[in-house]
Design a protein around this motif. Structure first.
Motif, mmCIF file in Angstrom:
data_model
loop_
_atom_site.group_PDB
_atom_site.id
_atom_site.type_symbol
_atom_site.label_atom_id
_atom_site.label_comp_id
_atom_site.label_asym_id
_atom_site.label_seq_id
_atom_site.Cartn_x
_atom_site.Cartn_y
_atom_site.Cartn_z
ATOM 1 N N UNK B 171 0.821 -1.215 0.000
ATOM 2 C CA UNK B 171 0.000 0.000 0.000
ATOM 3 C C UNK B 171 0.854 1.264 0.000
ATOM 4 N N UNK B 172 1.923 1.297 0.814
ATOM 5 C CA UNK B 172 2.753 2.498 0.863
ATOM 6 C C UNK B 172 3.849 2.487 -0.207
ATOM 7 N N UNK B 173 4.017 1.346 -0.860
ATOM 8 C CA UNK B 173 4.976 1.273 -1.963
ATOM 9 C C UNK B 173 6.434 1.356 -1.553
ATOM 10 N N UNK B 174 6.749 0.910 -0.345
ATOM 11 C CA UNK B 174 8.138 0.947 0.127
ATOM 12 C C UNK B 174 8.778 -0.416 -0.077
ATOM 13 N N UNK B 175 9.922 -0.457 -0.770
ATOM 14 C CA UNK B 175 10.541 -1.753 -1.032
ATOM 15 C C UNK B 175 11.187 -2.350 0.207
ATOM 16 N N UNK B 176 11.841 -1.470 0.984
ATOM 17 C CA UNK B 176 12.552 -1.938 2.173
ATOM 18 C C UNK B 176 12.060 -1.183 3.398
ATOM 19 N N UNK B 177 10.886 -1.502 3.882
ATOM 20 C CA UNK B 177 10.346 -0.736 5.010
ATOM 21 C C UNK B 177 11.122 -0.993 6.307
ATOM 22 N N UNK B 178 11.180 0.036 7.146
ATOM 23 C CA UNK B 178 11.726 -0.161 8.485
ATOM 24 C C UNK B 178 10.562 -0.463 9.416
ATOM 25 N N UNK B 179 10.806 -1.267 10.427
ATOM 26 C CA UNK B 179 9.721 -1.641 11.333
ATOM 27 C C UNK B 179 10.221 -1.724 12.763
ATOM 28 N N UNK B 180 9.337 -1.349 13.701
ATOM 29 C CA UNK B 180 9.722 -1.328 15.110
ATOM 30 C C UNK B 180 8.570 -1.739 16.003
ATOM 31 N N UNK B 181 8.900 -2.129 17.230
ATOM 32 C CA UNK B 181 7.896 -2.524 18.224
ATOM 33 C C UNK B 181 7.669 -1.361 19.182
ATOM 34 N N UNK B 182 6.418 -1.005 19.407
ATOM 35 C CA UNK B 182 6.089 0.106 20.304
ATOM 36 C C UNK B 182 6.349 -0.311 21.755
ATOM 37 N N UNK B 183 7.140 0.512 22.447
ATOM 38 C CA UNK B 183 7.516 0.178 23.816
ATOM 39 C C UNK B 183 7.657 1.468 24.625
ATOM 40 N N UNK B 184 7.998 1.340 25.898
ATOM 41 C CA UNK B 184 8.117 2.530 26.747
ATOM 42 C C UNK B 184 9.563 3.009 26.859
ATOM 43 N N UNK B 185 10.429 2.477 26.049
ATOM 44 C CA UNK B 185 11.824 2.900 26.055
ATOM 45 C C UNK B 185 12.527 2.152 24.953
ATOM 46 N N UNK B 186 13.668 2.666 24.514
ATOM 47 C CA UNK B 186 14.333 2.020 23.392
ATOM 48 C C UNK B 186 15.361 0.986 23.853
ATOM 49 N N UNK B 187 15.673 0.969 25.155
ATOM 50 C CA UNK B 187 16.670 0.030 25.654
ATOM 51 C C UNK B 187 16.115 -1.398 25.630
ATOM 52 N N UNK B 188 17.048 -2.330 25.433
ATOM 53 C CA UNK B 188 16.668 -3.735 25.264
ATOM 54 C C UNK B 188 15.863 -4.319 26.419
ATOM 55 N N UNK B 189 16.155 -3.856 27.647
ATOM 56 C CA UNK B 189 15.517 -4.492 28.813
ATOM 57 C C UNK B 189 14.145 -3.907 29.149
ATOM 58 N N UNK B 190 13.697 -2.930 28.355
ATOM 59 C CA UNK B 190 12.448 -2.231 28.667
ATOM 60 C C UNK B 190 11.195 -3.030 28.334
ATOM 61 N N UNK B 191 10.116 -2.719 29.016
ATOM 62 C CA UNK B 191 8.782 -3.154 28.617
ATOM 63 C C UNK B 191 8.371 -4.555 29.009
ATOM 64 N N UNK B 192 7.249 -4.976 28.453
ATOM 65 C CA UNK B 192 6.700 -6.285 28.739
ATOM 66 C C UNK B 192 7.597 -7.391 28.193
ATOM 67 N N UNK B 193 7.532 -8.519 28.856
ATOM 68 C CA UNK B 193 8.289 -9.704 28.471
ATOM 69 C C UNK B 193 8.058 -10.071 27.000
ATOM 70 N N UNK B 194 6.778 -10.030 26.570
ATOM 71 C CA UNK B 194 6.466 -10.477 25.205
ATOM 72 C C UNK B 194 7.103 -9.570 24.149
ATOM 73 N N UNK B 195 7.349 -8.308 24.510
ATOM 74 C CA UNK B 195 8.001 -7.396 23.581
ATOM 75 C C UNK B 195 9.474 -7.756 23.402
ATOM 76 N N UNK B 196 10.107 -8.089 24.500
ATOM 77 C CA UNK B 196 11.527 -8.468 24.425
ATOM 78 C C UNK B 196 11.691 -9.769 23.637
ATOM 79 N N UNK B 197 10.742 -10.668 23.851
ATOM 80 C CA UNK B 197 10.767 -11.944 23.137
ATOM 81 C C UNK B 197 10.535 -11.730 21.635
ATOM 82 N N UNK B 198 9.557 -10.878 21.317
ATOM 83 C CA UNK B 198 9.269 -10.589 19.910
ATOM 84 C C UNK B 198 10.470 -9.922 19.240
#
Lengths: 349, 349
Positions: B171-198
């Motif tokens: 739909x947006x026509x991007x060949x190489x899209x960037x993607x991220x997980x919404x969290x409460x901080x960018x550090x690896x140890x932040x947020x819910x367990x399932x986010x770190x696992x994902x």
């Protein structure tokens, strides 16, 4: 005449420390002439800056420490190794009764961990919560938790409600605040289990004001309730999403006014009014998140804040101290019926 | 020349049905002249309105049904008793291959339940997700889930990422899209367990584009990543908070321009440019949330939308159908290494 208050400041916290901290205190002194300050930090950098601010200097002391909590440091590490840090000493001043409140623009996680450890929670409160107020169509509301607790159960949410309610009464001056739980729909069966459970508990609780029920994301800005209660994960996402949206809108507006010569002239004419709008949505006005639920007042300023923003964080600390906010929480939490529902029912029979 | 597409429309869904549905289709026909429509609903109210829209009438059929899903109806009830509802018949048309996509402005929960039941998920996708695109400082991004799944585990989040990634490419026509997980901080140890696992799973996955890691609420409007992945609870709160903030800002702006005669004149001069801005942030432009992960295209329009908004929802359905979006998801999900990490390691030894 209001009583003299002493504010303990982490002079080393934030992106532009100690300059912003000192100039912020100087600014706060204009609106609150009865303040006294204690600056914790490296005397060699704090003192020269303070020497340039005559009026501030007269009401300030500097307590030297070399230790500073790093902005990237993990909370657990800061708690262990930061016992002599500027942040920790400012918190200790509140704990020891030497200061009425403390303010830091440093590492949020470390501040939360240290404040919780040193000040302890009010009896009946399991976990402290971060709260802040923000503009709405109706005036101002308070939201919590903004990130202190990623996982919350129903009891936590009820405790947050008690704290937010007390905040609305003391800081926002509302006698009968309305309060609601942030959810993905207003219907009773919506959302996480703990939200439905908290709603049931709040319906039975005897808090001042009015329990609205569930509110949704757009109710935050509408000001549907004076208090918006949520877990720290959702609260943090809502807060930052709103901040990001304001930035986006402001940037689109800027581009709009530059898009044609006529629009540029229009902007010049509207500029004074636009400045007023700018002030109204200025995040610096809403700077300062309070760690609620502790036996002492600890306020977190945004790390990137300037002197004006830091002054607002100090004002918030002053408001909380003046309104004996913690006594209000203590009284309210004592009134909550914490018996499990089954026992309460049995007692009613 | 693009192929002819048939769109099935729930003529009775939404606050202003069937009028908005018909006028929305009429509008969509202007930008997509190769469309054909089937309207499901009460012939007695649909037909007279259609008779007034000559061009639309030529490419439309009406299938009569008396049954309508109520906006307050629970999804489970709608699923059981709404087998002949206008919403369900529109979905069935997609299932039976009579239509390339369906659009409804009706009850969201019912639409999700019915679409999932009738269309089934693509093999390898556990649960469908609601996605929508939105404006950012960099252009446009897509966010999901917006409310279909209140509780999500790491596998769900990975599947949502695959779907969002495919959406960004088609739909947006991007060949190489960037993607991220919404969290409460960018550090690896932040947020819910399932986010770190994902996050760990996504680092090991071979998806097109670039996995950015965690993003925060303000990254949504900044456009830090082309795809923002989150659970349905946080996604719904972020979306509605952003909507509420835009309304608040717009209202403050309106008041600002009325606050002085000079500001009013300024507004008049800037008006054409302001209109452009208005269009840019107009939620109608971003109307239409897609239920991704099903063996068929189902788009949800906002219940309060007008004809312009409904036309945009139809356009979104058309884009998805034209870009063979579902085939892309099928191919990508097949490429995911779904072996548990332990097995994968053993195989590598």
């Amino acid at each position: 005449l209001s009583a003299r208050l002493t504010i303990a400041l982490d002079a080393m916290g934030g992106d532009h420390a100690p300059s912003v901290v000192l100039r912020g205190a100087n600014r706060a002194l204009r609106s609150h002439p009865n303040l006294e300050f204690v600056f914790y930090g490296r005397e060699g950098v704090v003192r020269p800056e303070l020497d340039r601010l005559r009026r501030l200097k007269k009401v300030s002391r500097v307590v030297h420490t070399d230790d500073v909590v790093d902005s990237g440091e993990r909370a657990s590490v800061a708690l262990r190794s930061g016992r002599n840090s500027s942040m920790r000493l400012a918190i200790n001043a509140v704990k020891d009764g030497q200061a009425d409140a403390c303010v830091s623009a440093g590492n949020t996680g470390a501040l939360m961990a240290m404040a919780k450890f040193a000040l302890k929670t009010v009896p009946g409160i399991d976990r402290p919560a971060m709260a802040s107020f923000f503009p709405t169509l109706r005036g101002e509301s308070v939201m919590l938790d903004l990130g202190a607790n990623v996982n919350c159960d129903a009891d936590n949410l009820v405790e947050f409600t008690v704290m937010g309610n007390a905040f609305a009464r003391s800081v926002l001056g509302l006698e009968q605040p309305s309060y609601g739980l942030l959810n993905v729909g207003s219907e009773e069966q919506k959302g996480h289990e703990e939200l439905r459970e908290a709603a049931a508990l709040l319906r039975g609780a005897d808090l001042p004001g009015h329990f609205y029920g569930f509110v949704e994301g757009d109710d935050i800005a509408t000001g549907t309730t004076d208090v918006v209660v949520t877990d720290g994960f959702s609260g943090n996402i809502a807060l930052k999403t709103a901040e990001g949206t304001v930035k986006l809108y402001t940037e689109f507006l800027r581009r709009t006014f530059r898009s044609s010569p006529l629009a540029s002239i229009g902007y010049l004419l509207a500029k004074p009014a636009m400045r007023k709008l700018g002030k109204r949505v200025d995040p610096r006005r809403y700077n300062g998140a309070v760690l609620l639920g502790l036996n002492g007042i600890a306020v977190k300023s945004h790390g990137g804040s300037d002197a004006l923003g830091f002054a607002h964080a100090i004002s918030l600390a002053v408001d909380l101290a003046r309104h004996r906010f913690i006594d209000t929480i203590r009284a309210d939490i004592g009134k909550l019926d914490r018996r499990p529902p089954a026992t309460a029912q049995a007692a009613a029979v």
